[in-house]
Design a protein around this motif. Sequence first.
Motif, PDB file in Angstrom:
ATOM      1  N   GLY A  10       0.823  -1.256  -0.111  1.00  0.00           N
ATOM      2  CA  GLY A  10      -0.102   0.087  -0.043  1.00  0.00           C
ATOM      3  C   GLY A  10       0.832   1.307  -0.142  1.00  0.00           C
ATOM      4  O   GLY A  10       0.842   2.101  -0.745  1.00  0.00           O
TER       5      GLY A  10
ATOM      6  N   GLU B 179     -14.218   4.451 -10.555  1.00  0.00           N
ATOM      7  CA  GLU B 179     -14.321   3.184  -9.977  1.00  0.00           C
ATOM      8  C   GLU B 179     -13.651   1.987 -10.588  1.00  0.00           C
ATOM      9  O   GLU B 179     -13.330   1.005  -9.986  1.00  0.00           O
ATOM     10  CB  GLU B 179     -15.987   2.754 -10.386  1.00  0.00           C
ATOM     11  N   LYS B 182     -10.666   1.683  -8.584  1.00  0.00           N
ATOM     12  CA  LYS B 182     -10.705   1.122  -7.442  1.00  0.00           C
ATOM     13  C   LYS B 182     -11.069  -0.229  -7.443  1.00  0.00           C
ATOM     14  O   LYS B 182     -10.610  -1.046  -6.865  1.00  0.00           O
ATOM     15  CB  LYS B 182     -12.113   1.944  -6.713  1.00  0.00           C
ATOM     16  N   ALA B 183     -12.036  -0.802  -8.563  1.00  0.00           N
ATOM     17  CA  ALA B 183     -12.201  -2.260  -8.592  1.00  0.00           C
ATOM     18  C   ALA B 183     -10.885  -2.806  -8.921  1.00  0.00           C
ATOM     19  O   ALA B 183     -10.458  -3.911  -8.505  1.00  0.00           O
ATOM     20  CB  ALA B 183     -13.050  -2.448  -9.829  1.00  0.00           C
ATOM     21  N   THR B 185      -7.829  -1.903  -8.066  1.00  0.00           N
ATOM     22  CA  THR B 185      -7.196  -2.140  -7.073  1.00  0.00           C
ATOM     23  C   THR B 185      -7.415  -3.065  -5.970  1.00  0.00           C
ATOM     24  O   THR B 185      -6.554  -3.704  -5.319  1.00  0.00           O
ATOM     25  CB  THR B 185      -7.162  -0.722  -5.992  1.00  0.00           C
ATOM     26  N   LEU B 186      -8.775  -3.313  -5.888  1.00  0.00           N
ATOM     27  CA  LEU B 186      -9.189  -4.329  -4.665  1.00  0.00           C
ATOM     28  C   LEU B 186      -8.806  -5.670  -5.357  1.00  0.00           C
ATOM     29  O   LEU B 186      -8.536  -6.523  -4.660  1.00  0.00           O
ATOM     30  CB  LEU B 186     -10.771  -4.222  -4.851  1.00  0.00           C
ATOM     31  N   ASP B 187      -8.642  -5.776  -6.868  1.00  0.00           N
ATOM     32  CA  ASP B 187      -8.352  -7.027  -7.118  1.00  0.00           C
ATOM     33  C   ASP B 187      -6.846  -7.188  -7.120  1.00  0.00           C
ATOM     34  O   ASP B 187      -6.181  -8.344  -7.601  1.00  0.00           O
ATOM     35  CB  ASP B 187      -8.599  -7.324  -8.748  1.00  0.00           C
ATOM     36  N   GLY B 188      -6.039  -6.290  -6.595  1.00  0.00           N
ATOM     37  CA  GLY B 188      -4.611  -6.366  -6.143  1.00  0.00           C
ATOM     38  C   GLY B 188      -3.821  -5.813  -7.548  1.00  0.00           C
ATOM     39  O   GLY B 188      -2.504  -5.930  -7.328  1.00  0.00           O
TER      40      GLY B 188
END
Lengths: 298, 289
Positions: A10, B179, B182-183, B185-188
């Motif tokens: 992060g 979005e 963001k999506a 990022t959530l998936d790595g």
Amino acid sequence: MSQPAAANYGSFDKWLPKLVLAPSFVLTLVFVYGFIIWNGYLSFTPSRILPNYEWAGLIQYERLFENERWWVAVKNLGIFGSLFMGVSMALGLLLAIFLDQKIRMEGALRTIYLYPMALSFIVTGTAWKWILNPGLGLEHLMHQWGFENFTFDWLVNTDMSIYTVVIAGVWQSSGFVMALFLAGLRGIDDSIIKAAQVDGASLPRIYWRIIVPCLRPVFFSTLMILAHLAIKSFDLVMALTSGGPGFSSDVPATFMYSMAFTRGQIGMGAASAMMMLATLAALVVPYLYSELRNSKHG
Amino acid sequence: MSFITRWLPGPGRFILYAVLFTVAIYYLLPLYVMVTTSLKSMDEIREGNLLALPSAPGFAAWAKAWGEACTGVACDGLKGYFWNSVKMVVPSVILSTMLGAVNGYILSKWRFRGSEVIFAMMMFGVFLPLQVILLPMAQTLGWLGLAKSTTGLVFVHCVMGIASTTLFFRNYYVGIPDELIKAATLDGAGFWRIFFRIILPLSTPIIMVTTIWQFTQIWNDFLFGVVFSAGDSQPITVGLNNLANTSSSVKEYNVDMAAAIIAGLPTLFVYVVAGKYFVRGLTAGAVKG
């Protein structure tokens, strides 16, 4: 390299963008702002053929303001700038309004109006120089057509040479102004116009009272761009008149070039560049400020 | 969108077309004169008139402009200058576009404290009167050993091009929904993965616009060319200007016009082939993105 932990990952992503942006930021900082300061300092030195970093106060500005040629350049910029902006805006707006009337061949006309913008000022200046030259160009043509007394010697006439720059400048830029206004016109909500028509307003009236006022932001951006083009205008003058005859069509940009690079007056060249920067900043900074504010709220 | 409400009746319409066509002639006149003059012989130019079509069109003037016309002392025509411009334009366009893409991506999708200020600082570069950096730049290029070289010109065009390319990409990327990022990022997906897998594939239109914009800007540049280059590194605009201003006993207008067309052809070609993107670049360059 070992696998970064989730938390580290992060923070890595946090500084990576800054790191990637850094070179461009540094380049801008050094080559724009650093160089402005450097040039500013040069304008306070007695530099002539070579830079000399001794502090000399305001002597270069005093010399600049006592220089007749500089004032010719400033006056020319005033003439050229106001006519160039005024005529380009008027012609551009007129063409945009006319083209917006459901014209056949709109695409072809638009293409014709806009192509000069793709060409270099050096190219178009060379062409205009040939058309406007009194020996074989327009004047010669009119004589052949029987207008024996027709004279058009602006290009070699000390009093008129700056106006030839206006002719070529307007030719180059008015199509671009047309494109900006046309884009603005196409963005106006049709229902306003319909409502006005229901009220019985005539078409010129609708344009004058409703549509043109709607274009205010476009006016503003266009004016900024044209002012900026006018102040920076160097190529066109060089190609068309080289600032001549004598220095009668000099503008600050050509003045700066000849002082700094051909006449060995680096200090005065730097001072004239600072004057150009000040003029442009006075116009552009408030404009950019309001643009950025609006985009933040918008 | 079509506007049924916008029309002029009968005679007004005639005037409308008359004005539009008259203006079209004004715009076309220089091009017409350039082309016809370049195809004439000097005798014909002296005897005939400006608007007459060439009686025996020939490319002699073109050949001379390309290969043997005099620009100052040398008489090798424009070909050397033309290739100098190519050597200067290609790397500067590629580099400044790449930098602009990454900068725009960061300034729209990875904003941080102060990134707006950085953006504003860069944007001022679009409006900077270049005269103010000429003297320091000349000195710096000298120190770097890049004075009077094509590499030096590439460097200057890249540095000064960052402002506008960043502006183009930033304004375009603002329109890509956050979005999506963001999506991912959530998936790595990280910074570069998002750039190469999501952003770049969506960027074709803006890459076209920026490339064409930078190409025409840099190809048409005269100021940097005349100040920072010399002899065999000068670009075509400088070559053309030298050629047109070389004072010889006989002024060959046909060669001048052929030379002007040669110098203008690449950008004119781009305008004809990719006019849509050119216009978009112009209007986007008008700060309002």
